[in-house]
Design a protein around this motif. Structure first.
Motif, PDB file in Angstrom:
ATOM      1  N   GLU A 188      66.250  77.890  24.543  1.00 51.55           N
ATOM      2  CA  GLU A 188      66.819  77.885  25.893  1.00 51.55           C
ATOM      3  C   GLU A 188      68.327  78.097  25.865  1.00 51.55           C
ATOM      4  O   GLU A 188      68.871  78.852  26.663  1.00 51.55           O
ATOM      5  CB  GLU A 188      66.519  76.557  26.579  1.00 51.55           C
ATOM      6  N   GLY A 189      68.985  77.411  24.932  1.00 53.95           N
ATOM      7  CA  GLY A 189      70.430  77.529  24.842  1.00 53.95           C
ATOM      8  C   GLY A 189      70.864  78.969  24.632  1.00 53.95           C
ATOM      9  O   GLY A 189      71.804  79.455  25.256  1.00 53.95           O
ATOM     10  N   LEU A 190      70.141  79.683  23.757  1.00 55.93           N
ATOM     11  CA  LEU A 190      70.507  81.067  23.488  1.00 55.93           C
ATOM     12  C   LEU A 190      70.174  81.967  24.667  1.00 55.93           C
ATOM     13  O   LEU A 190      70.923  82.870  25.003  1.00 55.93           O
ATOM     14  CB  LEU A 190      69.784  81.555  22.231  1.00 55.93           C
ATOM     15  N   LYS A 191      69.030  81.688  25.287  1.00 61.57           N
ATOM     16  CA  LYS A 191      68.636  82.533  26.419  1.00 61.57           C
ATOM     17  C   LYS A 191      69.616  82.402  27.578  1.00 61.57           C
ATOM     18  O   LYS A 191      69.786  83.320  28.371  1.00 61.57           O
ATOM     19  CB  LYS A 191      67.242  82.126  26.912  1.00 61.57           C
ATOM     20  N   ASN A 192      70.231  81.227  27.685  1.00 60.39           N
ATOM     21  CA  ASN A 192      71.088  80.981  28.840  1.00 60.39           C
ATOM     22  C   ASN A 192      72.515  81.469  28.685  1.00 60.39           C
ATOM     23  O   ASN A 192      73.340  81.254  29.555  1.00 60.39           O
ATOM     24  CB  ASN A 192      71.112  79.477  29.149  1.00 60.39           C
ATOM     25  N   ILE A 193      72.829  82.100  27.566  1.00 59.60           N
ATOM     26  CA  ILE A 193      74.183  82.630  27.414  1.00 59.60           C
ATOM     27  C   ILE A 193      74.365  83.772  28.407  1.00 59.60           C
ATOM     28  O   ILE A 193      73.531  84.668  28.492  1.00 59.60           O
ATOM     29  CB  ILE A 193      74.401  83.143  25.979  1.00 59.60           C
ATOM     30  N   PRO A 194      75.442  83.713  29.189  1.00 58.66           N
ATOM     31  CA  PRO A 194      75.630  84.753  30.205  1.00 58.66           C
ATOM     32  C   PRO A 194      75.642  86.152  29.572  1.00 58.66           C
ATOM     33  O   PRO A 194      76.292  86.352  28.531  1.00 58.66           O
ATOM     34  CB  PRO A 194      77.012  84.432  30.793  1.00 58.66           C
ATOM     35  N   PRO A 195      74.936  87.102  30.203  1.00 62.23           N
ATOM     36  CA  PRO A 195      74.837  88.445  29.608  1.00 62.23           C
ATOM     37  C   PRO A 195      76.189  89.115  29.417  1.00 62.23           C
ATOM     38  O   PRO A 195      76.377  89.876  28.469  1.00 62.23           O
ATOM     39  CB  PRO A 195      73.958  89.217  30.600  1.00 62.23           C
TER      40      PRO A 195
END
Lengths: 350, 689, 327
Positions: free
Chosen positions: B579-586
């Motif tokens: 989740e932490g990685l997925k939530n990094i702003p694009p």
């Protein structure tokens, strides 16, 4: 201050909102003024500081100020979303602050509407449900509120969107829903708290025009909050400029531009393109006897911007006429030059 | 521009409310500024080092080295028979007296008994509706095919074919594998426990929202309830509520309510203040405002809360079986004790399926939208209800002609348990762990444990309180110090250290394995989704099942207990990393791409640092999970607090059990407090809030 | 979790029989003596097969003579607190080894009755499965065991043999190894399931293992085996250091060969359900009885209630003695 002879719809006097302190901790004098020493106390923030103003029927008052100036707190006091610390507010002659919870709810259900900066739409309700929400709160029948809400949807130009959820709409569309919701109960008083600030510039302009169109039809009594001076100039009947909780100046847009009352107000007005604010009437001179006048006249409420080129092209004064085509003054070429080029730096003495 | 006193505004800036942050304490809440922390840490380590080194030279007075405590025995080396068999402060006895005073003298039992009798009646009624019998209304059991069509229709009406098939498949699974009556019993418990937990949770959440004083007093209790090992309060539940079906339901409710309260409160506090104002301006009464504006606006959080309630209730299915809750959990326990592992797995999957279906149905129901404009004729508006009635009627009629549709015979004898048994046996024979165990036990675990036991308790207290001081100021230092002092005074220090060592080592393994696994999973969208799905599955799979195969592989020793803990506590480490990685702003990704980063640089320079606060929350969850599982792992045979808790359970020693439970809870809360504090500060520094 | 439940489970599975060696009597119970037949007698069931099935059997018998019966699942330790306050009415299996503590504590607090002892006896001792006995000559003698200690060593035991004991809270004899001078250490499994997992793992890998066990238990049928033969138990062994082969220590002997299996009742039961209480005091399980029941459930895979019904059908002379004896 510009008061009408009629009873104002909103009248507020010596209004204070001080966070971090209760009203019985304050010393008041006979006029309801509070000793300014409270300001020094730790943890105390004065958001509204001795504000008095009237708004008359059908008037559009814009409260202009930068963030932190107390303008949003002021409008929330006027709608009693925030309990003022001191002072009085009358709505159509009734004491707002003395109202019971029940009376207040009745007032909001029937007399007031409010539009919010970030739209404040209920995310779980569709466009139609959002707009119908205040009507449902009043206990209106389903068929009735659906009909009324559909009218509102048409009014703000959102046809076919009634079953969409707010998240499916653009910002401008969402604010149209917010406007429709606030108008659904057909309020007499309309509060708008920076309604267009969250929109991008093109949409903002479109929404301002839309707003003016609605107001020309509806003639509500309006308190409109903005931090955008241009917007204030464009929309207002009168503007109140707030700074540190005080109203620095209140008046018609051209009065404020031509005669800023304080340094602070002057800072705003200095950058204003006056030709966009001033009307022929506000800058004309008195007509001298036997003066030769240009053949074509301008109207008293024409903006300088629209007539400047014509006036500058005339070697003789241009007549200014009122709605009855009576000549009420004249515009000289020299005066026009002065307004356009020389007076930007400071307050004018006219 | 709202004034600083605007309550809703404050709420938006501190979404994660913690135990009790009153205004005054706020002043104590600032730790050392980050730039001075390294220096502070060095000083701290020096002090702790001196304390430890002083011990061999007999410079530490006894009362700072070790307080009087209860005896324990080692299972790795030979027994350590201590003569000191007491505690400094008789906390257990005091608690015991208080509980019995409450029950017998203040007659609290009148209230609790009434509650438990009502619950029992409720469970009986629901149970009767689902599976017949003499209790409740005395109705006959519905045909299983009726439940099948209900599951199918409900799934389809709420979401679509996939949910429909999942629901129907689960019902068939129960029927085919001979679990029908047990599943219906479990369902009856859930049907009572879940709504009650939700209602209580909502009520408390709203109450906390309205009254700061309630929030301040309830949230710490919730923290303890959440971290207290279940077995520690089972005795208390029995003492106050008696035994029987309802007791399991009550224990389940105690465990399931806290997340509901927290999430309700969080949801209400994070509503934009404008929405509340819009509601007021629409002329809402305060009741209308709550039910039509605030609760619906907080529904994301509330839905997560409901989801958590369902998951917690299912997690309790097996544990509640220890105090007499019947159903799938009871069956599983029974089979586990008879070492029928294959059948345990079969039942375990039944529980997982039930969790997936209930989760799916509740989410779908919440997302359902109504069509106001549709002016449909009656039969179209209620098409699913009509369909349901028709199908159920058909099921009843068919069932009366074809008995197989009415009641599935128990002797169908369809099972895949044997293949699991075969697999487990094969694994035990083929995975030789002897050398591995030797290295782990002799060279790593035992020295680690002995080191922790060697340290004077004052050194550990100074270390923890010092970390608190660095990260969170005096408040944190005093709080953590208080937690540890309780353990020391209650006389459970050494056992607590053994628990701690197992938790720390398990967490270490979870980090070393789980975070890289999470990183790898998060690299591809599809992989990430698969990983999250397995996380859900493992989280609902009853943790007891891990223990027995672990013993068969590694035999009875601490390492086995640690392996069982790792299998369970790995989930959050993986999940939060993904989740932490997925939530990094694009846009951050775009920025480093434009900076010309390669994969390794992207990972080290962007992904890890930015996701770290979230990953740390995952590590925190892993620690929490490890604390809860390490107690269950006492079934392997450990000499930590868990063993004492089971001993207390078997002695019905109420005060002792609760005291031990509090010891575990306080250790968990210490870790939780420090990690959450750090992560929140990091997030703020990174501007991720 | 209690060892008791594992123990009982073992018992049922093993299928030792129960001896209903009850006193035979004549039918004579009258309805008048039944007491309150509308309020249900609540029988607790735990998590091992024989107890559940026997509880159902007794329940069905009580229904036969006109009572209303309900079953409720409970923890086998917590049940004594429940008995004291009348939440449940009776308990059919009170194992000495596992439940004596809780049972005695409840007796002290009051509210609970000792309703007599079954004929079935239990034994708890170090135990060797057959596959281990075959590995070392002289087993199950304890000296032979000691001579083969290395066979039982583990990586972390420093060359000594490992004895897998039950959970600490079950156990009494912590210093026997030292008293007998054995080359062993003992480790504690956390529960019965852990003991069986040790056994199963050793069996699968064909390794030697010595574990704590009891009789009757299902492990007899599964692996075959024998208790280790220690010097026989004697009262003085526990109290008199000079007794036995080690003149300086107590505990230099084995465990007693027979533990009790009791029944318990709520103390309101004799008044409220007199005939049922009378029957309870006469109920008497033998090892064979327990074994038969366990076979029905664990070998024949019958439901507990069906197993109970079948047992009632086949053993009328046994239970009629319980129900209709008139003394």
């Amino acid at each position: 201050m510009n008061t009408t002879s009629l009873q104002p719809v909103i009248r507020c006097q010596t209004l204070y909102k001080i966070f971090g302190i209760t009203s019985d901790q304050l010393q008041k004098d006979s006029q309801g003024l509070i000793d300014p020493s409270y300001r020094d106390r730790q943890g105390v923030v004065t958001a509204v500081d001795n504000v008095s103003l009237d708004v008359s029927d059908g008037e559009l008052l814009v409260v202009m100020g930068l963030s932190g100036s107390g303008k949003s707190t002021l409008v929330r006091c006027l709608s009693r979303l925030i309990e003022p610390t001191s002072g009085s507010i009358e709505i159509e002659g009734n004491d707002l602050l003395a109202m019971s919870e029940k009376e207040l709810i009745e007032l909001r259900r029937n007399k007031m509407g409010m539009v919010f900066q970030n739209f404040a739409l209920l995310p779980h309700k569709t466009v139609l449900e959002n707009i119908a929400f205040p009507l449902q709160m009043r206990g209106m029948k389903r068929a009735e509120f659906v009909e009324r809400a559909m009218k509102m949807i048409a009014l703000v130009g959102l046809d076919e969107k009634e079953n969409s959820f707010p998240r499916e709409l653009s910002g401008g569309q969402q604010q149209r829903v917010g406007i429709a919701r606030s108008l659904a109960v057909e309020p007499d008083i309309w509060f708008l708290d920076e309604p267009f600030s969250a929109l991008d510039p093109l949409i903002r302009k479109e929404m301002q025009d839309e707003f003016l169109r609605l107001q020309s039809m509806l003639k509500k009594t309006i308190v409109f909050i903005t931090h955008d001076f241009d917007e204030a100039l464009k929309l207002a009947d009168r503007i109140a400029i707030m700074y540190h909780g005080n109203i620095e100046q209140i008046g018609r847009p051209e009065d404020i531009v031509l005669n800023p009352a304080t340094e602070y107000v002057a800072k705003f007005t200095s950058d204003v393109p006056r030709e966009k604010v001033l009307t022929a009437g506000s800058v004309m001179d008195e007509r001298k006897e036997q003066e030769a006048l240009a053949s074509k006249s301008v109207r008293i409420d024409d903006l300088v911007e629209t007539i400047a080129e014509y006036v500058l092209g005339q070697s003789i004064p241009v007549p200014v006429v009122d709605a009855q085509d009576q000549i009420v003054g004249v515009l000289h070429q020299a005066r026009m030059l002065e307004i356009l080029f020389h007076e930007r730096a400071g307050p004018s003495g006219s | 521009m709202r004034g600083p006193g605007h309550p809703a505004l404050e709420a938006t800036t501190t979404p994660f409310k913690e135990i009790s942050l009153s205004r005054m304490k706020d002043l104590l809440l600032k730790g050392l500024p980050p730039e001075q922390r390294a220096k502070g840490a060095l000083v701290l380590l020096a002090i702790v080092g001196v304390l430890i080194l002083a011990k061999p030279f007999n410079l530490i007075p006894d009362f700072l080295d070790e307080l009087p405590q209860h005896t324990y025995q080692s299972s790795i080396n030979k027994e350590i028979q201590e003569i000191k068999r007491t505690e400094l402060v008789p906390i257990g006895a005091a608690l015991e007296w208080t509980f019995y005073y409450l029950r017998d003298d203040l007659h609290v039992s009148v209230v609790t008994r009434f509650f438990s009798t009502s619950l029992k009646a409720l469970v009986d009624v629901v149970h009767n509706i689902l599976s017949g019998g003499r209790k409740g209304f005395g109705l006959d059991a519905p045909p299983w095919s009726a439940l099948l069509v209900i599951a199918l229709t409900l799934g389809y009406a709420l979401k679509g074919w996939r949910l429909s098939l999942l629901g129907g498949g689960t019902v068939c699974y129960f029927a085919i594998f001979g679990l029908w009556t047990y599943a219906m019993t479990t369902l009856a418990y859930l049907a009572v426990a879940v709504p009650i937990s939700i209602i209580i949770g909502l009520f408390l959440g709203i109450w906390c929202y309205k009254k700061k004083s309630v929030e301040v007093s309830i949230l710490p209790i919730l923290s303890v309830a959440q971290t207290m090992p279940h077995f520690a309060y089972l005795i208390a539940v029995v003492v106050f509520f008696g035994i029987g079906h309802q007791t399991g339901v009550i224990a389940t409710i105690i465990f399931a309510v806290p997340p509901m309260v927290r999430l309700t409160l969080l949801g209400l506090q994070t509503i934009s203040p404008e929405i509340v104002e819009a509601g007021k301006m629409a002329g809402c009464t305060s009741r209308q405002l709550l039910f039509r504006v605030q609760l619906p606006s907080a529904r994301n959080e509330i839905m997560i809360g409901i989801n958590q309630v369902i998951m917690q209730c299912l997690a309790m299915v097996v544990i509640a079986a220890f105090i007499g809750a019947d159903g799938l959990g009871f069956r599983l326990l029974h089979k586990l004790i008879a070492l029928k592992l294959g059948e345990c797995v079969e039942i375990g999957f039944a529980i997982v399926l039930l969790a997936l279906v209930l989760d799916g149905l509740s989410k779908a129901w919440a997302e359902k939208k109504r069509d106001y404009r549709a002016n449909l004729p009656f039969y179209r508006r209620y098409k699913y209800s009509i369909l349901l009635v028709v199908l159920v009627a058909i099921a009843y009629i068919l069932a009366s002609y074809f008995p197989i549709l009415n009641k599935i015979p128990r002797d169908l004898d369809i099972t895949y348990a044997k293949s699991w048994d075969g697999f487990i046996d094969w694994t035990v024979v083929n995975w030789q762990t002897r050398d591995f165990r030797y290295i782990m036990l002799v060279h790593i675990l035992t020295p680690l444990r002995d080191a922790l036991l060697f340290m004077p308790f004052i050194a550990i207290m100074v270390l923890v309180a010092g970390v608190g001081l660095l990260l969170g100021g005096y408040y944190s230092a005093l709080l953590t110090l208080g937690f540890l002092l309780f353990i020391a005074l209650a006389g459970w220090w050494d056992r607590a250290m053994i628990t701690l060592y197992m938790v720390l080592f398990s967490t270490f393994i979870c980090i070393v394995v789980g975070i890289p696994l999470g990183l790898w999973s998060a690299m591809r969208e599809k992989r990430a989704r698969t990983a999250l799905f397995w996380c859900d599955t493992f989280q609902t799979f009853p943790s007891f099942i891990y223990i027995i195969p672990a013993i068969m592989l590694f035999r009875v020793n601490d390492f086995t207990a640690i392996m069982a803990v790792v299998a369970y506590a790995m989930v959050p480490a993986v999940r939060y990393t993904v989740e932490g990685l997925k939530n990094i702003p694009p846009e951050l990704h775009e920025a480093v791409t434009m900076a010309g980063c390669n994969k390794r640089q992207r990972l080290l320079q962007l992904q890890l640092p930015v996701a770290l606060p979230h990953i740390m929350l995952g590590v925190n969850q892993t620690v929490m999970f490890a604390f809860s599982m390490v107690i269950i792992a006492a079934f392997v045979g450990t000499i930590d607090l868990g063993q004492s808790i089971f001993k207390a359970l078997s002695e019905t020693a109420l005060g002792k059990g609760v005291t031990l439970g509090l010891c575990v809870s306080f250790m968990a809360l210490t870790v939780d407090h420090l990690v959450v504090r750090w992560a929140r500060e990091r997030r703020r520094l990174l501007g991720l809030d | 979790m209690s060892r008791k439940f594992t123990k009982t489970l073992g018992a049922m599975v093993a299928g030792t029989m129960l001896a209903f060696g009850a006193s035979t009597g004549q039918a004579g119970t009258t309805t008048a003596a039944l007491g309150d037949v509308d309020d249900p007698i609540i029988i607790p069931v735990h998590n091992w097969s024989s107890q559940i099935a026997m509880s159902h059997a007794v329940g069905q018998l009580l229904e036969k003579i006109g009572y209303t019966v309900e079953y409720t699942t409970t923890d086998s330790q917590a049940v004594y607190e429940a008995l004291r306050v009348g939440d449940v009415t009776l308990e059919l299996e009170v194992w000495e080894g596992s439940f004596a503590t809780a049972f005695n504590a409840a007796l002290d607090k009051g509210g609970i009755l000792d309703a007599g002892t079954h004929d079935a006896v239990t034994r708890e001792e170090w135990w060797l499965p057959d596959f281990t006995i075959a590995k070392c000559p002289g087993l199950p003698d304890w000296e032979a065991l000691n001579a083969c200690a290395e066979m039982f060593a583990r990586p972390d035991s420093g060359g000594k043999g490992v004895y897998v004991d039950g959970p600490v809270e079950w156990l009494h004899d912590l210093d026997r190894i030292e008293a007998l001078g054995m080359n062993f250490i003992q480790i504690h499994a956390g529960g019965a399931a852990a003991l069986w997992a040790e056994l199963e793992s050793a069996a699968a890998n064909d390794e030697a293992v010595v574990v704590f066990n009891w009789s009757p238990n299902f492990t007899d049928a599964l692996y075959g085996g024998a208790f280790v033969e220690f010097p026989a138990f004697h009262d003085r062994c526990k109290t008199d250091a000079s007794w036995g082969i080690n003149p300086n220590m107590t505990s230099d002997c084995g465990s007693p060969a027979g533990g009790y299996l009791k029944k318990a009742a709520w103390d309101g039961m004799p008044r409220k359900w007199p005939a049922a209480y009378k029957a309870l005091t006469r109920i008497n399980f033998t090892t064979n009885m327990v074994g038969t029941m366990a076979m029905f459930v664990d070998v024949d895979e019958m439901e507990h209630a069906d197993a109970a019904a079948r047992w009632i059908e086949e053993n009328e002379e046994v239970w009629s003695a319980w129900l209709y004896a008139s003394q």
